[in-house]
Every structure is written in C-alpha cells, then in structure tokens.
Design a protein around this motif. Structure first.
Motif, short mmCIF file in Angstrom:
data_model
loop_
_atom_site.label_atom_id
_atom_site.label_comp_id
_atom_site.label_asym_id
_atom_site.label_seq_id
_atom_site.Cartn_x
_atom_site.Cartn_y
_atom_site.Cartn_z
N PRO A 15 -15.43 3.94 -0.66
CA PRO A 15 -16.60 3.14 -0.27
C PRO A 15 -16.88 2.00 -1.23
N GLU A 16 -16.56 2.20 -2.54
CA GLU A 16 -16.92 1.16 -3.50
C GLU A 16 -15.90 0.04 -3.56
N ALA A 17 -14.76 0.20 -2.87
CA ALA A 17 -13.72 -0.81 -3.00
C ALA A 17 -14.14 -2.13 -2.34
N ASP A 18 -13.69 -3.22 -2.96
CA ASP A 18 -13.88 -4.55 -2.38
C ASP A 18 -12.88 -4.64 -1.23
N CYS A 19 -12.99 -5.67 -0.39
CA CYS A 19 -12.06 -5.76 0.75
C CYS A 19 -10.86 -6.64 0.49
N GLY A 20 -10.98 -7.59 -0.41
CA GLY A 20 -9.88 -8.53 -0.61
C GLY A 20 -10.02 -9.70 0.33
N ALA A 21 -9.22 -10.73 0.04
CA ALA A 21 -9.37 -12.00 0.76
C ALA A 21 -8.75 -11.99 2.14
N ALA A 22 -7.92 -11.00 2.45
CA ALA A 22 -7.21 -11.04 3.73
C ALA A 22 -7.58 -9.88 4.63
N ALA A 23 -8.65 -9.18 4.27
CA ALA A 23 -9.03 -8.02 5.09
C ALA A 23 -9.62 -8.48 6.41
N HIS A 24 -9.33 -7.75 7.47
CA HIS A 24 -9.90 -8.05 8.78
C HIS A 24 -10.92 -6.98 9.14
N THR A 25 -11.74 -7.31 10.13
CA THR A 25 -12.65 -6.32 10.68
C THR A 25 -11.80 -5.29 11.43
N PRO A 26 -12.11 -3.99 11.31
CA PRO A 26 -11.33 -2.99 12.04
C PRO A 26 -11.29 -3.30 13.54
N SER A 27 -10.15 -3.08 14.15
CA SER A 27 -9.98 -3.38 15.58
C SER A 27 -9.15 -2.27 16.20
N PRO A 28 -9.12 -2.21 17.55
CA PRO A 28 -8.31 -1.16 18.18
C PRO A 28 -6.86 -1.18 17.68
N MET A 29 -6.28 -2.35 17.46
CA MET A 29 -4.88 -2.39 17.02
C MET A 29 -4.74 -2.02 15.54
N SER A 30 -5.73 -2.38 14.73
CA SER A 30 -5.61 -2.02 13.31
C SER A 30 -5.76 -0.51 13.13
N ARG A 31 -6.45 0.12 14.10
CA ARG A 31 -6.65 1.57 13.99
C ARG A 31 -5.63 2.36 14.79
N ALA A 32 -4.65 1.68 15.37
CA ALA A 32 -3.65 2.37 16.20
C ALA A 32 -2.92 3.43 15.38
N LYS A 33 -2.47 4.44 16.08
CA LYS A 33 -1.75 5.53 15.41
C LYS A 33 -0.39 5.02 14.94
N ARG A 34 -0.04 5.31 13.71
CA ARG A 34 1.26 4.90 13.19
C ARG A 34 1.70 5.86 12.10
N SER A 35 2.96 5.81 11.76
CA SER A 35 3.47 6.70 10.72
C SER A 35 2.92 6.28 9.35
N THR A 36 3.03 7.19 8.40
CA THR A 36 2.58 6.89 7.04
C THR A 36 3.33 5.69 6.48
N ARG A 37 4.62 5.64 6.78
CA ARG A 37 5.45 4.54 6.27
C ARG A 37 5.00 3.21 6.86
N ALA A 38 4.78 3.19 8.18
CA ALA A 38 4.32 1.95 8.82
C ALA A 38 2.94 1.57 8.27
N GLN A 39 2.10 2.57 8.01
CA GLN A 39 0.76 2.28 7.47
C GLN A 39 0.87 1.65 6.07
N ALA A 40 1.79 2.17 5.26
CA ALA A 40 1.97 1.61 3.91
C ALA A 40 2.46 0.16 3.99
N TYR A 41 3.39 -0.12 4.90
CA TYR A 41 3.89 -1.50 5.05
C TYR A 41 2.77 -2.41 5.54
#
Ligand code: SF4
Length: 257
Positions: free
Chosen positions: A190-216
C-alpha cells in the motif's frame, strides 16, 4: 561469467523497482483487440496521443475487429490521426484484421491457440509489425511469456554497461527473460509509489496470466517508468533514480549522459 553477472544485476533492478513502485498495470485496455490496436497506434508516438486515437475509435464505435473491418479507410485515417503516421497506422490496422480473417476466420481465440514462436513469426510477417509490436501483442493481449524490449530498456542497460548499443533485439530480450526467470511479483504494497509509467487498473491489466508473463509485464512497465522519469534520451538524471545505486563504478561519467 559476465553474462551471469548481468542476469543477477537485472534481477536486482527488478526487485528494487518493484519494491519502490509496485505493480504498473500494463497494458491498459478493456479487450484484447484494444491492446492490439494500442500496440499499433503507440508506434513512434507518446502514449497520450495513442490514447486519444483509441478514444476517438471507441467513440465512433470502431474500436473492435468489426469496427475496423467496416470503417472506410479515409474514415479510419481521420480517427487515428492524433497518433501520427495515420495513413500507415490505419492501413496496418486493416491489414491485421485482414490477416486475422484470412488465417483464423476472424477469431482472436483461434489466433492465440498458436504456439508462441509460430505466432510471433506470423505477426512479424505483417506490414508495420516489428519485434516490439509483435511482442507487445503476445505479452499484453495473448498473455504469453515474451519480454518486450523497447528504447527505454536498451538505454538503461547500455548506460549501465550491461549491453552494447548495437546488441540485437533478441539478445536483449533473452537477457531480460533469463534475469526474470523464477521471479514472482507480489501483491502491491500500500505504501509503494506508482512510478511514472503506471496505468489505472483495467480488465486487460488484471487478466489471468502466468507468473512469468506477470514478471515480464511488470518489468517492462518499470523500465518505462525509469526511462520516462530519470533516464531520458537527452540526459540521464541519476540523482533520485531508483537505479542510481547500480551505476557502474568508477564510471562517474555516466552521470549527465
Ligand atoms: S538515470 Fe542514471 S541511474 Fe537511472 S537508469 Fe539512467 S543511468 Fe541509471
């Protein structure tokens, strides 16, 4: 040995950036096709301009496969104009839909059943699709574990002496993919900053993906954040950059590059 050290170094960048900024919620979009359209429109353009073009397509009811299929080319050109290179981008979007219709009966589901490398080669064969666009489609629309290399990532690694300026796209991609193997992105602090390139969460950003794809996914967004906020093309503003601690020594000349 050097390659292994670079892998460890990039993994440390990831940990530091993720701890500092948290999840980046890439790629913004409601559907897979919105992500694909965005990947075309953002070529040689700022995201804000691509977003304006996407907004115009949506408002005109053309931000869908069928919408692109039906829109007359001049109308499509006018809609995507804010993204620049509007003639090529309109033509290339139509080209993608034509490819999908011919090869996969107009079905993204069928297209994404292809093995990753096969689909990558097919996408690379399309007009206006280079490795960065193909990999953005694979990672962000298809949830495939493929790292997207862009100018920001290259610049950062080059300024830290990890890759030469003439490293190939695939060399840099494989380096990132090795470095991020086994990395597990954790839920946001919760305390983390977002950074300059963070987007608002969206259906595609929350899509199910593997851990590896999430890390990339996260690492690409984090590198963009560093590139936009600190590691500018014209100048490296190292003071306050989360990666400052990793600057090579004694190359103090990296400051102010
Ligand atoms: S701004 Fe400086 S510290 Fe940050 S990534 Fe670029 S070269 Fe490294």
């Amino acid at each position: 040995m050097k390659a292994d050290a670079n892998v460890g170094q990039i993994r440390a960048y990831y940990r530091t950036l993720y701890r500092t900024w948290g999840p980046q919620h890439w790629w913004p979009g409601r559907t897979r096709f919105e992500v694909i359209a965005g990947a075309y429109l953002v070529q040689n353009a700022a995201w804000t301009n691509a977003e304006r073009a996407l907004g115009r397509l949506r408002a005109a009811g053309a931000l869908s496969l069928d919408g692109i299929r039906r829109a007359p080319l001049p109308r499509l050109q006018s809609l995507v104009r804010p993204a620049g290179y509007f003639r090529q981008k309109a033509r290339n979007l139509k080209g993608f839909v034509k490819f999908l219709d011919k090869r996969y009966g107009g079905s993204l589901d069928r297209m994404f059943l292809q093995p990753t490398e096969t689909l990558r080669q097919e996408l690379l064969g399309l007009r206006g699709v280079g490795p960065e666009t193909a990999d953005s489609i694979l990672l962000y629309a298809g949830q495939r574990p493929v790292f997207v290399v862009d100018a920001y990532a290259r610049r950062i690694l080059n300024r830290h002496g990890l890759v030469p300026a003439n490293a190939t796209y695939d060399e840099v991609r494989k380096l990132f993919e090795r470095a991020l193997a086994g990395v597990v992105p954790k839920p946001r602090k919760p305390e983390a900053d977002c950074g300059a390139a963070a987007h608002t969460p969206s259906p595609m950003s929350r899509a199910k993906r593997s851990t590896r794809a999430q890390a990339y996914n996260e690492m690409h967004g984090l590198m963009v954040g560093v590139g936009k906020q600190f590691c500018l093309k014209s100048k490296a503003c190292c003071e306050g950059c989360p990666l400052e601690q990793f600057l090579p020594r004694p190359k103090s000349g990296h400051r102010g590059l």
